[in-house]
Design a protein around this motif. Structure first.
Motif, mmCIF file in Angstrom:
data_model
loop_
_atom_site.group_PDB
_atom_site.id
_atom_site.type_symbol
_atom_site.label_atom_id
_atom_site.label_comp_id
_atom_site.label_asym_id
_atom_site.label_seq_id
_atom_site.Cartn_x
_atom_site.Cartn_y
_atom_site.Cartn_z
ATOM 1 N N MET A 164 47.063 43.673 43.372
ATOM 2 C CA MET A 164 48.128 42.711 43.094
ATOM 3 C C MET A 164 47.634 41.276 43.259
ATOM 4 O O MET A 164 47.994 40.391 42.478
ATOM 5 C CB MET A 164 49.322 42.958 44.029
ATOM 6 N N LEU A 165 46.810 41.023 44.257
ATOM 7 C CA LEU A 165 46.358 39.663 44.549
ATOM 8 C C LEU A 165 45.231 39.201 43.631
ATOM 9 O O LEU A 165 45.122 38.002 43.333
ATOM 10 C CB LEU A 165 45.889 39.575 46.009
ATOM 11 N N THR A 166 44.375 40.124 43.165
ATOM 12 C CA THR A 166 43.156 39.731 42.446
ATOM 13 C C THR A 166 43.090 40.190 40.997
ATOM 14 O O THR A 166 42.204 39.760 40.270
ATOM 15 C CB THR A 166 41.924 40.299 43.172
ATOM 16 N N ALA A 167 44.002 41.068 40.565
ATOM 17 C CA ALA A 167 43.944 41.666 39.225
ATOM 18 C C ALA A 167 42.638 42.443 39.027
ATOM 19 O O ALA A 167 42.077 42.483 37.939
ATOM 20 C CB ALA A 167 44.109 40.620 38.132
ATOM 21 N N ALA A 190 38.313 36.510 47.300
ATOM 22 C CA ALA A 190 37.840 35.327 46.561
ATOM 23 C C ALA A 190 38.993 34.593 45.874
ATOM 24 O O ALA A 190 38.894 34.213 44.711
ATOM 25 C CB ALA A 190 36.761 35.726 45.542
ATOM 26 N N ARG A 191 40.109 34.413 46.589
ATOM 27 C CA ARG A 191 41.236 33.612 46.090
ATOM 28 C C ARG A 191 41.626 32.623 47.177
ATOM 29 O O ARG A 191 42.037 33.001 48.276
ATOM 30 C CB ARG A 191 42.435 34.489 45.721
ATOM 31 N N LEU A 192 41.493 31.327 46.879
ATOM 32 C CA LEU A 192 41.732 30.294 47.875
ATOM 33 C C LEU A 192 43.176 30.289 48.367
ATOM 34 O O LEU A 192 43.447 29.920 49.510
ATOM 35 C CB LEU A 192 41.373 28.921 47.295
ATOM 36 N N GLU A 193 44.129 30.676 47.481
ATOM 37 C CA GLU A 193 45.539 30.618 47.869
ATOM 38 C C GLU A 193 45.955 31.749 48.804
ATOM 39 O O GLU A 193 47.093 31.765 49.293
ATOM 40 C CB GLU A 193 46.436 30.611 46.634
ATOM 41 N N VAL A 194 45.082 32.725 49.037
ATOM 42 C CA VAL A 194 45.404 33.817 49.964
ATOM 43 C C VAL A 194 45.084 33.364 51.381
ATOM 44 O O VAL A 194 43.930 33.072 51.698
ATOM 45 C CB VAL A 194 44.603 35.095 49.625
ATOM 46 N N PRO A 195 46.084 33.281 52.270
ATOM 47 C CA PRO A 195 45.818 32.830 53.645
ATOM 48 C C PRO A 195 44.923 33.805 54.388
ATOM 49 O O PRO A 195 44.839 34.988 54.054
ATOM 50 C CB PRO A 195 47.217 32.749 54.266
ATOM 51 N N ALA A 196 44.283 33.297 55.433
ATOM 52 C CA ALA A 196 43.301 34.098 56.172
ATOM 53 C C ALA A 196 43.945 35.324 56.816
ATOM 54 O O ALA A 196 43.333 36.405 56.851
ATOM 55 C CB ALA A 196 42.620 33.226 57.229
ATOM 56 N N ASN A 197 45.178 35.198 57.320
ATOM 57 C CA ASN A 197 45.800 36.344 57.983
ATOM 58 C C ASN A 197 46.139 37.458 56.995
ATOM 59 O O ASN A 197 46.026 38.644 57.315
ATOM 60 C CB ASN A 197 47.049 35.911 58.763
#
Length: 545
Positions: free
Chosen positions: A222-225, A250-257
């Motif tokens: 879902m996050l990276t396609a 490798a998506r900057l908008e995904v927070p570290a937690n």
């Protein structure tokens, strides 16, 4: 993704047939490995339903009948808002079982993921929580899904709420207490890309933690396609799932937690994953709460910054010229020494080695990058081609189709992406619409290809558009540019020339930089710095005057 090719296996019923005097078959919706699903209407209630029939050739397989009945049991007894509801079941001719489900309108989660090229974290978490809640209900009833994947999640609107997720297809599920003999011993069951390591190594001993791993794969996609592990060879795929770590999101908008939570779900050892779906739901709730707090804090900081008066920066006074004069002298001296060495050195330009082809780590990285982009582009084209509004309008005139595409926002390309829709006319494909409109036209290719352009490698993929009679009515072609900048920067540290050839597999051509070329570059750099410092000193002197 399911195929759009015409159905070749025999069907149990056909449009217009009546099932046990209660349901009228309207049209075929889908065909899977276990059965075919039809849209039907209850003759008395005038309510639309979906009916799944077991394939005729499987009606003599007792294991398949058990799985089919198990799916009916799960859908009919769990009673969860995020699990598809079964309202009836029966048999045709006392041999072929069928299940009547609620009719869901919307799209598979996989289709939506690749339509938008990956979801923002807020939306992905909201959907993942619904899936986890549904699986918690199944686990509490002693059932493990074992085939959780985004192809088995239906996304639609329900009770006025968007993105309502519904888990479907419990066909290979396992009852944890009494199902020890329901599967063939030692045989992995499920979809390979979503299988947990223990589901491959010890399939007889899997428990609910295999579903927790599969949920991690769903959230990752879902996050990276893209999926953490993919490939056509099952042996290679299974080896990677068991032994290799999942690639970074490798998506900057995904927070570290959130990033850490995804990889906790994908842990190789079941003991290091969250132990229950209840804990997964609670963790997602905390992640959503932390995201809300972070958004509020960000808005507060912005308001504070906007309310503070702007103080003009102090006027800089000319500093001492001594350090700048010294730096200019050093740079000029070094440049002079390098020039003298270059003049005295023999000319070895003829001895420079020709460009060489290196198949090394950079090539493997390029292959992985192109392969991932090619798969994403194929799924993106297939997702658009399966859009119900496009399938319904594809045989209309060009203006009507273009109006549908724009009004329904079907063509929404991402950065470096072009989408074009073609209509099949007299055996040929004619372009109907393109997005963005200013992009160069695409060609109606049959499958996929890789092109070399001045901007980099261009990946193109095509998907057929079938009308409601499952006949070819057009095609969708999607092209995407592969970002080669990271590889170019890595190679540039030790090479003079970088060329990525559009071959299978792609090839990196590197011309190594000889020592004399490095000497000349260093000389030019030093002399250039000296000249810039001289101009700066002259400017400082003019200001002092």
């Amino acid at each position: 993704m399911r195929s759009l090719e015409p159905v070749t296996r025999p069907l149990t019923v056909h449009p217009g047939d009546t099932v046990e005097g209660r349901y009228r078959i309207i049209e075929l919706l889908d065909v899977g490995g276990m059965g075919a699903v039809f849209l039907a209407e209850h003759l008395l209630l005038k309510r639309r339903v979906a009916i799944k029939f077991l394939h005729v050739e499987l009606t003599r397989d007792t294991d398949m009948i058990k799985r089919f009945m198990k799916e009916a049991h799960a859908a009919g007894t769990l009673g969860h808002p995020n699990i598809v509801e079964a309202t009836d079941m029966g048999f045709l001719d006392e041999h072929t079982p069928y299940i009547v489900f609620e009719y869901l309108e919307g799209a598979l989660l996989t289709e939506e993921i690749y339509r938008v090229s990956g979801m923002p974290p807020r939306r992905a978490l909201a959907i993942a929580r619904q899936i986890a809640s549904a699986l918690e209900a199944a686990h509490n009833a002693g059932m493990v899904h074992l085939d959780l994947k985004n192809d088995n999640i239906f996304l639609g609107d329900k009770n006025g709420a968007a993105d309502h997720a519904t888990v479907i297809d419990f066909g290979i599920s396992k009852f944890m207490e009494v199902d020890a003999e329901s599967t063939q011993p030692g045989v992995p069951i499920g979809t390979p890309e979503f299988m947990a390591p223990e589901q491959i190594e010890t399939p007889d001993l899997v428990d609910k933690r295999a579903d927790i791993y599969a949920l991690g794969v769903c959230l990752y996609e879902m996050l990276t396609a893209r999926r953490p592990f993919a490939g056509d060879d099952p042996r290679v795929l299974f080896h990677r799932i068991i032994h290799e770590p999942a690639p970074p999101l490798a998506r900057l908008e995904v927070p570290a937690n959130l990033d850490a939570f995804v990889f906790e779900l994908l842990a190789k050892d079941p003991a290091t994953r969250p132990p229950t779906m209840r804990e997964v739901v609670e963790r997602i709730d905390r992640l959503q709460l932390e995201a809300v707090r972070e958004r509020r804090a960000t808005r507060t900081r912005r308001r504070t910054e906007q309310s503070q008066p702007v103080t003009p920066p102090p006027v800089a006074r000319p500093s001492s010229l001594a350090p700048w004069v010294l730096a200019m002298f050093v740079a000029g001296s070094v440049g002079g020494v390098l020039h003298a060495l270059d003049v005295r050195a023999p000319d070895t330009r003829r001895a420079e080695p020709p460009p060489v082809l290196e198949i090394d780590a950079e090539t493997e990285q390029l292959n992985a990058l192109v392969g991932a982009q090619l798969r994403t582009t194929r799924l993106r084209a297939d997702s658009i081609a399966r859009t119900p509004m496009l399938r319904a309008a594809i045989e209309a005139d060009a203006a009507t189709v273009d109006d549908v595409l724009r009004s329904e926002r079907i063509l929404e390309p991402t950065a470096n992406e072009t989408i074009e829709v073609f209509q099949a006319t007299a055996g040929k494909l004619a372009s109907l619409s393109r997005a963005p409109r200013t992009a160069a036209p695409l060609s109606g290719i049959d499958d996929a290809r890789i092109l070399r352009t001045s901007r980099g490698l261009l990946v193109e993929a095509s998907a057929p558009i079938a009308n409601h009679d499952t006949k070819l009515a057009g095609a969708v072609v999607v092209s995407a540019l592969v970002d080669l900048v990271p590889i170019e920067q890595k190679v540039a540290a030790r090479a003079r020339k970088f060329v990525a050839a559009a071959t299978t597999p792609p090839v990196i051509e590197i011309a190594h930089t000889p020592e004399r070329e490095l000497l000349r570059r260093a000389r030019t750099t030093c002399l250039g710095i000296a000249a810039l410092l001289l101009l700066y000193v002259a400017w400082m002197l003019s200001r002092r005057e």
